[in-house]
Design a protein around this motif. Sequence first.
Motif, mmCIF file in Angstrom:
data_model
loop_
_atom_site.group_PDB
_atom_site.id
_atom_site.type_symbol
_atom_site.label_atom_id
_atom_site.label_comp_id
_atom_site.label_asym_id
_atom_site.label_seq_id
_atom_site.Cartn_x
_atom_site.Cartn_y
_atom_site.Cartn_z
ATOM 1 N N LEU A 62 -2.810 16.035 32.053
ATOM 2 C CA LEU A 62 -3.621 14.854 31.801
ATOM 3 C C LEU A 62 -4.159 14.401 33.144
ATOM 4 C CD1 LEU A 62 -1.333 12.872 29.343
ATOM 5 C CD2 LEU A 62 -3.391 14.134 28.769
ATOM 6 N N SER A 63 -5.433 14.028 33.206
ATOM 7 C CA SER A 63 -5.988 13.674 34.501
ATOM 8 C C SER A 63 -7.218 12.787 34.411
ATOM 9 C CB SER A 63 -6.318 14.940 35.259
ATOM 10 O OG SER A 63 -7.343 15.612 34.613
ATOM 11 N N LEU A 64 -7.831 12.553 35.599
ATOM 12 C CA LEU A 64 -8.911 11.579 35.765
ATOM 13 C C LEU A 64 -10.149 12.094 36.565
ATOM 14 C CD1 LEU A 64 -6.541 8.780 37.107
ATOM 15 C CD2 LEU A 64 -7.152 9.167 34.742
ATOM 16 N N GLY A 107 -14.212 26.716 26.575
ATOM 17 C CA GLY A 107 -14.924 27.107 27.783
ATOM 18 C C GLY A 107 -15.324 25.909 28.616
ATOM 19 N N GLY A 108 -14.416 24.940 28.734
ATOM 20 C CA GLY A 108 -14.757 23.668 29.348
ATOM 21 C C GLY A 108 -14.599 23.589 30.846
ATOM 22 N N GLY A 109 -14.239 24.667 31.504
ATOM 23 C CA GLY A 109 -13.918 24.582 32.925
ATOM 24 C C GLY A 109 -15.089 24.666 33.876
ATOM 25 N N SER A 110 -16.234 25.135 33.416
ATOM 26 C CA SER A 110 -17.375 25.296 34.315
ATOM 27 C C SER A 110 -18.667 25.276 33.514
ATOM 28 C CB SER A 110 -17.268 26.619 35.096
ATOM 29 O OG SER A 110 -17.307 27.723 34.204
ATOM 30 N N GLY A 111 -19.782 25.228 34.222
ATOM 31 C CA GLY A 111 -21.091 25.339 33.598
ATOM 32 C C GLY A 111 -21.373 24.271 32.561
ATOM 33 N N ILE A 112 -22.001 24.681 31.467
ATOM 34 C CA ILE A 112 -22.347 23.750 30.388
ATOM 35 C C ILE A 112 -21.105 23.073 29.851
ATOM 36 C CG2 ILE A 112 -23.287 23.577 28.058
ATOM 37 C CD1 ILE A 112 -25.161 25.917 28.773
ATOM 38 N N GLY A 113 -20.038 23.833 29.666
ATOM 39 C CA GLY A 113 -18.808 23.273 29.108
ATOM 40 C C GLY A 113 -18.228 22.169 29.948
ATOM 41 N N ALA A 114 -18.248 22.331 31.266
ATOM 42 C CA ALA A 114 -17.707 21.298 32.152
ATOM 43 C C ALA A 114 -18.511 20.010 32.049
ATOM 44 C CB ALA A 114 -17.695 21.800 33.600
ATOM 45 N N GLU A 115 -19.829 20.128 31.948
ATOM 46 C CA GLU A 115 -20.642 18.924 31.808
ATOM 47 C C GLU A 115 -20.396 18.244 30.467
ATOM 48 O OE1 GLU A 115 -23.378 15.968 33.063
ATOM 49 O OE2 GLU A 115 -22.065 17.398 34.075
ATOM 50 N N ILE A 116 -20.175 19.041 29.418
ATOM 51 C CA ILE A 116 -19.848 18.456 28.113
ATOM 52 C C ILE A 116 -18.513 17.713 28.194
ATOM 53 C CG2 ILE A 116 -19.291 18.988 25.709
ATOM 54 C CD1 ILE A 116 -21.297 21.301 25.888
ATOM 55 N N VAL A 117 -17.532 18.293 28.871
ATOM 56 C CA VAL A 117 -16.250 17.615 29.076
ATOM 57 C C VAL A 117 -16.471 16.276 29.779
ATOM 58 C CG1 VAL A 117 -14.052 17.702 30.332
ATOM 59 C CG2 VAL A 117 -14.832 19.702 29.048
ATOM 60 N N ARG A 118 -17.219 16.294 30.882
ATOM 61 C CA ARG A 118 -17.460 15.059 31.638
ATOM 62 C C ARG A 118 -18.135 13.993 30.786
ATOM 63 N NH1 ARG A 118 -19.748 18.981 35.305
ATOM 64 N NH2 ARG A 118 -18.267 19.497 36.962
ATOM 65 N N ARG A 119 -19.140 14.407 30.056
ATOM 66 C CA ARG A 119 -19.932 13.429 29.318
ATOM 67 C C ARG A 119 -19.156 12.818 28.152
ATOM 68 N NH1 ARG A 119 -25.497 14.245 29.883
ATOM 69 N NH2 ARG A 119 -25.741 12.608 28.323
ATOM 70 N N PHE A 120 -18.313 13.604 27.479
ATOM 71 C CA PHE A 120 -17.459 13.026 26.441
ATOM 72 C C PHE A 120 -16.434 12.083 27.058
ATOM 73 C CE2 PHE A 120 -19.049 16.211 23.427
ATOM 74 C CZ PHE A 120 -19.093 15.464 22.260
ATOM 75 N N ALA A 121 -15.902 12.450 28.206
ATOM 76 C CA ALA A 121 -14.948 11.571 28.884
ATOM 77 C C ALA A 121 -15.608 10.249 29.259
ATOM 78 C CB ALA A 121 -14.377 12.257 30.124
ATOM 79 N N GLN A 122 -16.861 10.294 29.684
ATOM 80 C CA GLN A 122 -17.586 9.073 30.022
ATOM 81 C C GLN A 122 -17.788 8.168 28.808
ATOM 82 O OE1 GLN A 122 -21.218 10.359 31.933
ATOM 83 N NE2 GLN A 122 -20.078 11.516 33.467
ATOM 84 N N SER A 129 -8.845 17.270 37.390
ATOM 85 C CA SER A 129 -8.436 16.330 38.425
ATOM 86 C C SER A 129 -9.582 15.425 38.865
ATOM 87 C CB SER A 129 -7.887 17.080 39.641
ATOM 88 O OG SER A 129 -8.910 17.833 40.268
ATOM 89 N N SER A 130 -10.808 15.763 38.495
ATOM 90 C CA SER A 130 -11.971 15.002 38.937
ATOM 91 C C SER A 130 -12.496 14.024 37.898
ATOM 92 C CB SER A 130 -13.106 15.967 39.316
ATOM 93 O OG SER A 130 -13.683 16.543 38.161
ATOM 94 N N ILE A 131 -11.880 13.997 36.731
ATOM 95 C CA ILE A 131 -12.443 13.225 35.620
ATOM 96 C C ILE A 131 -11.655 11.953 35.364
ATOM 97 C CG2 ILE A 131 -12.837 13.256 33.118
ATOM 98 C CD1 ILE A 131 -13.618 16.135 33.336
ATOM 99 N N GLU A 132 -12.375 10.871 35.186
ATOM 100 C CA GLU A 132 -11.764 9.604 34.806
ATOM 101 C C GLU A 132 -11.636 9.558 33.288
ATOM 102 O OE1 GLU A 132 -14.036 6.417 36.353
ATOM 103 O OE2 GLU A 132 -13.709 6.973 38.454
ATOM 104 N N GLY A 133 -10.471 9.212 32.812
ATOM 105 C CA GLY A 133 -10.260 9.135 31.373
ATOM 106 C C GLY A 133 -9.102 9.999 30.939
ATOM 107 N N VAL A 134 -8.928 10.121 29.640
ATOM 108 C CA VAL A 134 -7.850 10.927 29.071
ATOM 109 C C VAL A 134 -8.368 12.341 28.860
ATOM 110 C CG1 VAL A 134 -6.249 11.194 27.156
ATOM 111 C CG2 VAL A 134 -6.861 8.898 27.956
#
Length: 281
Positions: A7-9, A47-62, A82-87
């Motif tokens: 779990l991270s932020l 596939g959330g660790g990089s590329g399109i998937g990583a941005e989708i992860v960030r945007r849902f977290a936002q 480790s770089s994302i704020e949220g659950v």
Amino acid sequence: MKPSSVLSLGGIGWKKLGERMPAPSSSTDGSHARYFDLANIPVLISGGGSGIGAEIVRRFAQQGARVGFLEVNAEAAASLASSIEGVVAYEVVDLRDIGAARAAVSRLAGKLGAFRVLVNNAGDDARHAWKDITPEQWDDRFAVNLRHQFFLAQAVASGMAQAGGGSIINLGSISWMFGAVGVIAYTTAKAAVGGLTKSLARELGRDSIRVNAIAPGWVLTEKQVSRAQATDPSKFAAYLERQCLKEHLDAGDIASMALWLASGESRRCTGQTFIVDGGVI
């Protein structure tokens, strides 16, 4: 490689650049649409660790969603989380192993709750010569680009239905629509995403589960930029000539469509493929 979770932020993304080469910039500038119904909703992204998937992860977290993602690269997964704020929680897993993928989904659901949104993003458009591809390589490309989409949907559908419904979003591609060369197994698998989406929408609609697909054009992720720079730098300008809109796509363009399809704003949309390509097709 053993599955792991955290779990991270936090969050940083890629932005677009017109005809220039891409450069990293923040995806947290506050200019994006806000979907209040996504707050605290469990979301699963493959596939959330990089590329399109990583941005989708960030945007849902936002949006305040409870985000789980699956990623084969442990280092990339840990860095993003480790770089994302949220659950945010993740599992390291090779999606070609369906048993391991199912177990990873179950562990994430135990932490975050029954998933109400699934984004089937994982894929790989590695080049391959059609004359040389073997049956084993063909099957592998389908395992990487198509098969897991069905089995992840199968894994979350029951919990989604019991929770009152949800949204499944499959990532396709426009590459098959114009017959891209050098990726025939990839284009064939991505063409099948449309059929999967149509049939799953029929199967799951009575449970208030919507199923749609996004077909991106050429998205300038870091991997795509590096590949084009190494093989054909002229591709950047040439591709813009094919687009109606003279700006390159970035991962945020695809993430924006995924957010809309996940939210109640698209509540009467199902069984459809939404093309996001700047006007190539």
